[in-house]
Design an enzyme around this catalytic site. Structure first.
Site, mmCIF file in Angstrom:
data_model
loop_
_atom_site.group_PDB
_atom_site.id
_atom_site.type_symbol
_atom_site.label_atom_id
_atom_site.label_comp_id
_atom_site.label_asym_id
_atom_site.label_seq_id
_atom_site.Cartn_x
_atom_site.Cartn_y
_atom_site.Cartn_z
ATOM 1 N N ALA A 46 0.912 -1.282 0.006
ATOM 2 C CA ALA A 46 0.040 0.008 -0.035
ATOM 3 C C ALA A 46 0.880 1.196 0.077
ATOM 4 C CB ALA A 46 -1.084 -0.012 1.175
ATOM 5 N N CYS A 47 1.976 1.349 0.834
ATOM 6 C CA CYS A 47 2.880 2.330 0.691
ATOM 7 C C CYS A 47 3.652 2.639 -0.710
ATOM 8 C CB CYS A 47 4.068 2.057 1.690
ATOM 9 S SG CYS A 47 5.127 0.838 1.507
#
Length: 255
Positions: free
Chosen positions: A156-157
């Site tokens: 997600a980062c």
């Protein structure tokens, strides 16, 4: 298949938290008594009401919540649990568990539990590879916790690497292996009860699957089939052979 079994799911603050709703639903459809404990951070990613709706049990977050039955809630649930899985497990909660810190409902309950405990780390790759986190994971293993290796992929980062929580189907297979014996369903596609990825069975196949709550020989399955259905022995043998063949193709362990 899991009737009479109590499964406790611990959910921590991670973007993957929403996926545990699929896991909870699949376990309920296997007739498990599912209880979910969330950290305060986890509630920022998924609402506790979601789990309460899926499991028909109160989702626990606050250790000092007065809206519960009169018992020491975390101890009572720890005693009832047949398996405790923390997924996704953040670096923060892994560190707490590894060092005996019990400052919320999740950590107090798991430290009081004597059942098999599974932890599925989920975090940024650099965090996961940090020597401190790795030491804490080794500590948990030393204390008897089962660690589920994270998957690798796009996070997600925006980074790519290890640290991804495995899909719900994989987590489900760990629970089934622990509680239901040596027969474990792995992802095969289709859309049976629960969520996509579980093996699909007809009525007789479903009955035979229920029979595997205990380890059975092929002959025992045939005899149980004949007790349940008005069929010839030849037909029973054919159905059981097809059932076993389908499980083998699906990746069932030790058929």
């Amino acid at each position: 298949m899991l009737k009479g079994k109590c499964v406790v799911l611990g959910v921590t603050g991670s973007i993957a938290a929403y996926k545990i709703a699929y896991l909870a639903s699949a376990l309920v459809k296997q007739h498990a008594d599912v209880h979910v404990i969330m950290t305060e951070n986890a509630t920022n990613f998924i609402n506790p009401i979601t789990f309460e709706t899926l499991t028909s049990n109160k989702c626990l977050v606050d250790t000092f919540d007065r809206n519960f039955q009169f018992n020491v809630e975390h101890v009572a649930l720890a005693k009832r649990a047949d398996i405790f899985m923390v997924a996704p497990a953040s670096a923060n909660v892994i560190g707490k568990m590894a060092n005996g810190i019990a400052d919320d409902m999740l950590t107090t309950t798991i430290l009081a539990a004597k059942c098999p405990k599974y932890v599925s780390p989920a975090m940024n790759t650099n965090m996961f590879e940090n020597p401190i986190v790795q030491d804490n994971i080794k500590k948990l293993e030393h204390y008897g916790f089962h660690i589920i290796d994270p998957a690798s992929g796009y996070l997600a980062c925006g980074d790519t690497g290890a640290g991804k929580m495995p899909e719900p189907e994989t987590l489900f297979s760990y629970i089934m292996k622990e509680l239901a014996g040596r027969y474990v369903v792995l992802p095969v596609g289709g859309e049976p009860e629960g969520f996509q990825g579980m093996i699909q069975m007809n009525v007789t196949g479903g009955f035979l699957w229920e029979c595997l709550s205990e380890e059975r020989t092929k002959q025992e399955l045939i005899d149980l089939f004949l007790e349940k259905y008005d069929a010839s022995r030849e037909d029973a043998e054919a159905d059981v052979n097809t059932f076993i063949e389908n499980l083998s193709k699906a990746g069932i362990l030790e058929v």
